[in-house]
Scaffold this motif. Sequence first.
Motif, PDB file in Angstrom:
ATOM      1  N   LYS A  29      -5.367   0.897   0.070  1.00 15.87           N
ATOM      2  CA  LYS A  29      -4.619   0.945   1.335  1.00 15.87           C
ATOM      3  C   LYS A  29      -4.529  -0.469   1.870  1.00 15.87           C
ATOM      4  N   LEU A  30      -3.368  -0.799   2.454  1.00 18.60           N
ATOM      5  CA  LEU A  30      -3.226  -2.095   3.111  1.00 18.60           C
ATOM      6  C   LEU A  30      -3.887  -2.019   4.479  1.00 18.60           C
ATOM      7  N   LEU A  31      -4.569  -3.084   4.859  1.00 19.64           N
ATOM      8  CA  LEU A  31      -5.201  -3.155   6.182  1.00 19.64           C
ATOM      9  C   LEU A  31      -4.498  -4.236   6.989  1.00 19.64           C
ATOM     10  N   ALA A  32      -3.968  -3.848   8.164  1.00 16.77           N
ATOM     11  CA  ALA A  32      -3.354  -4.843   9.063  1.00 16.77           C
ATOM     12  C   ALA A  32      -4.313  -4.999  10.246  1.00 16.77           C
ATOM     13  N   GLY A  33      -3.951  -4.470  11.435  1.00 16.13           N
ATOM     14  CA  GLY A  33      -4.874  -4.559  12.581  1.00 16.13           C
ATOM     15  C   GLY A  33      -5.987  -3.534  12.518  1.00 16.13           C
ATOM     16  N   GLY A  34      -5.785  -2.484  11.746  1.00  9.21           N
ATOM     17  CA  GLY A  34      -6.817  -1.453  11.554  1.00  9.21           C
ATOM     18  C   GLY A  34      -6.891  -0.413  12.665  1.00  9.21           C
ATOM     19  N   HIS A  35      -6.043  -0.508  13.683  1.00 12.71           N
ATOM     20  CA  HIS A  35      -6.199   0.393  14.830  1.00 12.71           C
ATOM     21  C   HIS A  35      -5.635   1.791  14.612  1.00 12.71           C
ATOM     22  N   SER A  36      -4.891   1.992  13.537  1.00 11.87           N
ATOM     23  CA  SER A  36      -4.525   3.357  13.141  1.00 11.87           C
ATOM     24  C   SER A  36      -5.288   3.750  11.888  1.00 11.87           C
ATOM     25  N   LEU A  37      -5.417   2.805  10.949  1.00 14.88           N
ATOM     26  CA  LEU A  37      -6.040   3.127   9.665  1.00 14.88           C
ATOM     27  C   LEU A  37      -7.540   3.425   9.813  1.00 14.88           C
ATOM     28  N   LEU A  38      -8.261   2.577  10.548  1.00 17.16           N
ATOM     29  CA  LEU A  38      -9.719   2.778  10.614  1.00 17.16           C
ATOM     30  C   LEU A  38     -10.100   4.098  11.293  1.00 17.16           C
ATOM     31  N   ILE A 101       1.923  -0.929  25.065  1.00 16.55           N
ATOM     32  CA  ILE A 101       1.149  -0.318  23.983  1.00 16.55           C
ATOM     33  C   ILE A 101      -0.329  -0.349  24.332  1.00 16.55           C
ATOM     34  N   SER A 102      -0.917   0.811  24.412  1.00 14.37           N
ATOM     35  CA  SER A 102      -2.362   0.990  24.523  1.00 14.37           C
ATOM     36  C   SER A 102      -3.036   0.057  25.523  1.00 14.37           C
ATOM     37  N   ASP A 103      -4.088  -0.640  25.046  1.00 16.72           N
ATOM     38  CA  ASP A 103      -4.931  -1.458  25.933  1.00 16.72           C
ATOM     39  C   ASP A 103      -5.131  -2.834  25.291  1.00 16.72           C
ATOM     40  N   GLY A 110      -3.689  -5.108  16.835  1.00 18.97           N
ATOM     41  CA  GLY A 110      -2.611  -4.285  16.263  1.00 18.97           C
ATOM     42  C   GLY A 110      -1.374  -5.126  15.981  1.00 18.97           C
ATOM     43  N   THR A 111      -0.703  -4.827  14.871  1.00 18.84           N
ATOM     44  CA  THR A 111       0.434  -5.649  14.437  1.00 18.84           C
ATOM     45  C   THR A 111       1.740  -4.854  14.502  1.00 18.84           C
ATOM     46  N   ILE A 112       2.828  -5.597  14.599  1.00 17.98           N
ATOM     47  CA  ILE A 112       4.153  -4.929  14.625  1.00 17.98           C
ATOM     48  C   ILE A 112       4.421  -4.234  13.287  1.00 17.98           C
ATOM     49  N   GLY A 114       2.222  -3.031  11.114  1.00 15.85           N
ATOM     50  CA  GLY A 114       1.364  -1.848  10.988  1.00 15.85           C
ATOM     51  C   GLY A 114       1.881  -0.704  11.847  1.00 15.85           C
ATOM     52  N   ASP A 115       2.320  -1.030  13.054  1.00 14.57           N
ATOM     53  CA  ASP A 115       2.815  -0.013  13.983  1.00 14.57           C
ATOM     54  C   ASP A 115       4.036   0.694  13.399  1.00 14.57           C
ATOM     55  N   ILE A 116       4.916  -0.091  12.743  1.00 14.91           N
ATOM     56  CA  ILE A 116       6.146   0.487  12.167  1.00 14.91           C
ATOM     57  C   ILE A 116       5.825   1.225  10.858  1.00 14.91           C
ATOM     58  N   GLY A 122       4.454   8.809  17.658  1.00 11.44           N
ATOM     59  CA  GLY A 122       3.878   8.438  18.954  1.00 11.44           C
ATOM     60  C   GLY A 122       3.860   6.933  19.162  1.00 11.44           C
ATOM     61  N   ASN A 123       4.032   6.161  18.104  1.00 11.66           N
ATOM     62  CA  ASN A 123       4.032   4.700  18.243  1.00 11.66           C
ATOM     63  C   ASN A 123       5.315   4.233  18.930  1.00 11.66           C
ATOM     64  N   ASP A 124       5.205   3.092  19.609  1.00 13.64           N
ATOM     65  CA  ASP A 124       6.329   2.629  20.428  1.00 13.64           C
ATOM     66  C   ASP A 124       7.346   1.779  19.676  1.00 13.64           C
ATOM     67  N   HIS A 125       6.897   1.035  18.641  1.00 12.39           N
ATOM     68  CA  HIS A 125       7.851   0.135  17.982  1.00 12.39           C
ATOM     69  C   HIS A 125       9.016   0.837  17.291  1.00 12.39           C
ATOM     70  N   ILE A 166       5.107  -3.910   0.395  1.00 11.32           N
ATOM     71  CA  ILE A 166       4.519  -4.417   1.638  1.00 11.32           C
ATOM     72  C   ILE A 166       5.658  -4.788   2.578  1.00 11.32           C
ATOM     73  N   MET A 167       5.580  -4.358   3.832  1.00 12.91           N
ATOM     74  CA  MET A 167       6.550  -4.842   4.818  1.00 12.91           C
ATOM     75  C   MET A 167       6.159  -6.269   5.176  1.00 12.91           C
ATOM     76  N   THR A 168       7.097  -7.204   4.974  1.00 13.14           N
ATOM     77  CA  THR A 168       6.755  -8.607   5.219  1.00 13.14           C
ATOM     78  C   THR A 168       7.337  -9.127   6.528  1.00 13.14           C
ATOM     79  N   SER A 184      11.210   2.593  28.997  1.00 15.10           N
ATOM     80  CA  SER A 184      10.624   3.408  30.053  1.00 15.10           C
ATOM     81  C   SER A 184       9.668   4.413  29.392  1.00 15.10           C
ATOM     82  N   LYS A 185       8.381   4.298  29.717  1.00 21.69           N
ATOM     83  CA  LYS A 185       7.361   5.094  29.016  1.00 21.69           C
ATOM     84  C   LYS A 185       6.508   5.854  30.026  1.00 21.69           C
ATOM     85  N   LEU A 186       6.412   7.157  29.813  1.00 26.98           N
ATOM     86  CA  LEU A 186       5.496   7.957  30.636  1.00 26.98           C
ATOM     87  C   LEU A 186       4.221   8.166  29.840  1.00 26.98           C
TER      88      LEU A 186
HETATM   89  C1  LIG Z   1      -6.780   4.112  21.408  1.00 31.97           C
HETATM   90  C2  LIG Z   1      -5.484   3.771  20.746  1.00 31.97           C
HETATM   91  C3  LIG Z   1      -4.305   3.877  21.475  1.00 31.97           C
HETATM   92  C4  LIG Z   1      -3.090   3.529  20.888  1.00 31.97           C
HETATM   93  N1  LIG Z   1      -1.947   3.623  21.648  1.00 31.97           N
HETATM   94  C5  LIG Z   1      -0.764   3.232  21.095  1.00 31.97           C
HETATM   95  C6  LIG Z   1       0.441   3.256  21.866  1.00 31.97           C
HETATM   96  O1  LIG Z   1       0.466   3.608  23.046  1.00 31.97           O
HETATM   97  N2  LIG Z   1       1.577   2.844  21.261  1.00 31.97           N
HETATM   98  C7  LIG Z   1       1.624   2.418  19.973  1.00 31.97           C
HETATM   99  O2  LIG Z   1       2.687   2.041  19.483  1.00 31.97           O
HETATM  100  N3  LIG Z   1       0.489   2.388  19.225  1.00 31.97           N
HETATM  101  C8  LIG Z   1      -0.676   2.788  19.758  1.00 31.97           C
HETATM  102  N4  LIG Z   1      -1.823   2.752  18.992  1.00 31.97           N
HETATM  103  C9  LIG Z   1      -1.718   2.377  17.562  1.00 31.97           C
HETATM  104  C10 LIG Z   1      -1.828   0.869  17.407  1.00 31.97           C
HETATM  105  O3  LIG Z   1      -0.706   0.230  17.993  1.00 31.97           O
HETATM  106  C11 LIG Z   1      -1.974   0.461  15.938  1.00 31.97           C
HETATM  107  O4  LIG Z   1      -2.373  -0.879  15.965  1.00 31.97           O
HETATM  108  C12 LIG Z   1      -0.718   0.602  15.080  1.00 31.97           C
HETATM  109  O5  LIG Z   1      -0.268   1.925  15.002  1.00 31.97           O
HETATM  110  C13 LIG Z   1      -0.998   0.203  13.619  1.00 31.97           C
HETATM  111  O6  LIG Z   1      -0.958  -1.185  13.490  1.00 31.97           O
HETATM  112  P1  LIG Z   1      -2.167  -1.922  12.786  1.00 31.97           P
HETATM  113  O7  LIG Z   1      -1.770  -3.339  12.649  1.00 31.97           O
HETATM  114  O8  LIG Z   1      -3.421  -1.641  13.521  1.00 31.97           O
HETATM  115  O9  LIG Z   1      -2.143  -1.253  11.337  1.00 31.97           O
HETATM  116  P2  LIG Z   1      -3.283  -0.534  10.479  1.00 31.97           P
HETATM  117  O10 LIG Z   1      -4.010   0.471  11.279  1.00 31.97           O
HETATM  118  O11 LIG Z   1      -4.096  -1.567   9.780  1.00 31.97           O
HETATM  119  O12 LIG Z   1      -2.349   0.190   9.386  1.00 31.97           O
HETATM  120  C14 LIG Z   1      -1.592   1.353   9.710  1.00 31.97           C
HETATM  121  C15 LIG Z   1      -0.913   1.860   8.436  1.00 31.97           C
HETATM  122  O13 LIG Z   1       0.172   1.018   8.070  1.00 31.97           O
HETATM  123  C16 LIG Z   1      -0.042   0.453   6.752  1.00 31.97           C
HETATM  124  N5  LIG Z   1       0.396  -0.936   6.848  1.00 31.97           N
HETATM  125  C17 LIG Z   1      -0.044  -1.862   7.745  1.00 31.97           C
HETATM  126  N6  LIG Z   1       0.624  -3.017   7.608  1.00 31.97           N
HETATM  127  C18 LIG Z   1       1.523  -2.815   6.601  1.00 31.97           C
HETATM  128  C19 LIG Z   1       2.522  -3.647   6.010  1.00 31.97           C
HETATM  129  N7  LIG Z   1       2.736  -4.905   6.422  1.00 31.97           N
HETATM  130  N8  LIG Z   1       3.259  -3.131   5.005  1.00 31.97           N
HETATM  131  C20 LIG Z   1       3.061  -1.854   4.579  1.00 31.97           C
HETATM  132  N9  LIG Z   1       2.141  -1.014   5.117  1.00 31.97           N
HETATM  133  C21 LIG Z   1       1.387  -1.497   6.118  1.00 31.97           C
HETATM  134  C22 LIG Z   1      -1.527   0.609   6.481  1.00 31.97           C
HETATM  135  O14 LIG Z   1      -1.807   0.698   5.092  1.00 31.97           O
HETATM  136  C23 LIG Z   1      -1.826   1.906   7.201  1.00 31.97           C
HETATM  137  O15 LIG Z   1      -1.451   3.003   6.420  1.00 31.97           O
HETATM  138  C24 LIG Z   1      -3.048   3.083  19.542  1.00 31.97           C
HETATM  139  C25 LIG Z   1      -4.242   2.972  18.818  1.00 31.97           C
HETATM  140  C26 LIG Z   1      -5.452   3.304  19.403  1.00 31.97           C
HETATM  141  C27 LIG Z   1      -6.715   3.158  18.611  1.00 31.97           C
END
Ligand SMILES: Cc1cc2nc3c(=O)[nH]c(=O)nc-3n(C[C@H](O)[C@H](O)[C@H](O)COP(=O)(O)OP(=O)(O)OC[C@H]3O[C@@H](n4cnc5c(N)ncnc54)[C@H](O)[C@@H]3O)c2cc1C
Length: 288
Positions: A29-38, A101-103, A110-112, A114-116, A122-125, A166-168, A184-186
Amino acid sequence: MIPREFEYHAPKTLPDALGLLKAFGDEAKLLAGGHSLLPMMKLRFAQPGHLIDLGRIPELKGIREEGGAIRIGAMTTENELIWSKLLQQKCPLLVEGARQISDPQVRYKGTIGGDISHGDPGNDHPALMLALGASFVLRGLAGERVVPADGFFLGTYDTLLQPGEIMTEVRIPVPAPGTGYCYSKLKRKTGDFATAAAAVTLRVQGGAVQDVAIALTNVGATALKARAAETALRGKPPTDAAIGEAARLAMSICDPVADLRGDAEYKTAMAGEMTRKALCTARERAAR
Ligand SMILES: Cc1cc2nc3c(=O)[nH]c(=O)nc-3n(C[C@H](O)[C@H](O)[C@H](O)COP(=O)(O)OP(=O)(O)OC[C@H]3O[C@@H](n4cnc5c(N)ncnc54)[C@H](O)[C@@H]3O)c2cc1C
């Protein structure tokens, strides 16, 4: 709450990262910011044996303007988007969206990309990307392809990204000067995902809507482009009545899942309200 054991890799170049992806296949698995994956790994919804950290690859970072587009490296964090002078001046919608986005902890790591790539409705991007007409650069060992955001999101956690890619980079056409915008986000509280949200860009010329894009967050299996609402507005003066009708049309495509944020009827109504609010603010900003 403890993930399965895994091996950690920190490649310094994109070819090395692609090579590791190929070598470990489904186990990686690719790790970016880890905030969804971890969190998913801790809950054992994802159990990779190998984590490939993209954090040490310089070419995945940075924000620049080139050839009429803003180019953003996939590993650019939310905070870096928020503090970018280029985005503040030329693409304020993205700054406004990232700020919601979040806090601070999540926005710091968190990265753009990773979010996409995560494909979470539920993600905003995703909606921001649809409203901005963005496209994504996907790199594999065989080469690179550029795909539009419109069509990239296939279903919940399902995108056009293929195993081994990989999304670059994210590319956004520079919005024309005077483009109105709003996200506009509720949400129930800081740190929560959207109950419903709407991203809007709007251009008005000679008192009529020249172009408009409307996209919705968290009211369907993917971010949704409100095409009928856009069509209804194009060519017409953006009056309160026209905006009310566009909001009604946006509600008609919503199919949200009921959860602690509300039932389907409430979320749909809130998507309409967020659309109305975003269009009114965009109209005000376009007129400035
Ligand atoms: C408490 C909490 C609240 C949150 N609230 C919001 C919110 O309100 N709005 C919002 O948008 N997000 C929210 N998030 C999610 C957050 O923004 C994450 O950071 C985001 O969804 C994933 O980005 P990341 O960089 O952390 O990616 P990771 O968690 O590292 O990766 C996410 C997934 O994408 C894959 N991936 C990552 N980078 C790439 C790449 N370059 N190419 C291909 N695959 C890739 C990974 O393998 C993994 O499967 C929240 C997260 C938490 C923990």
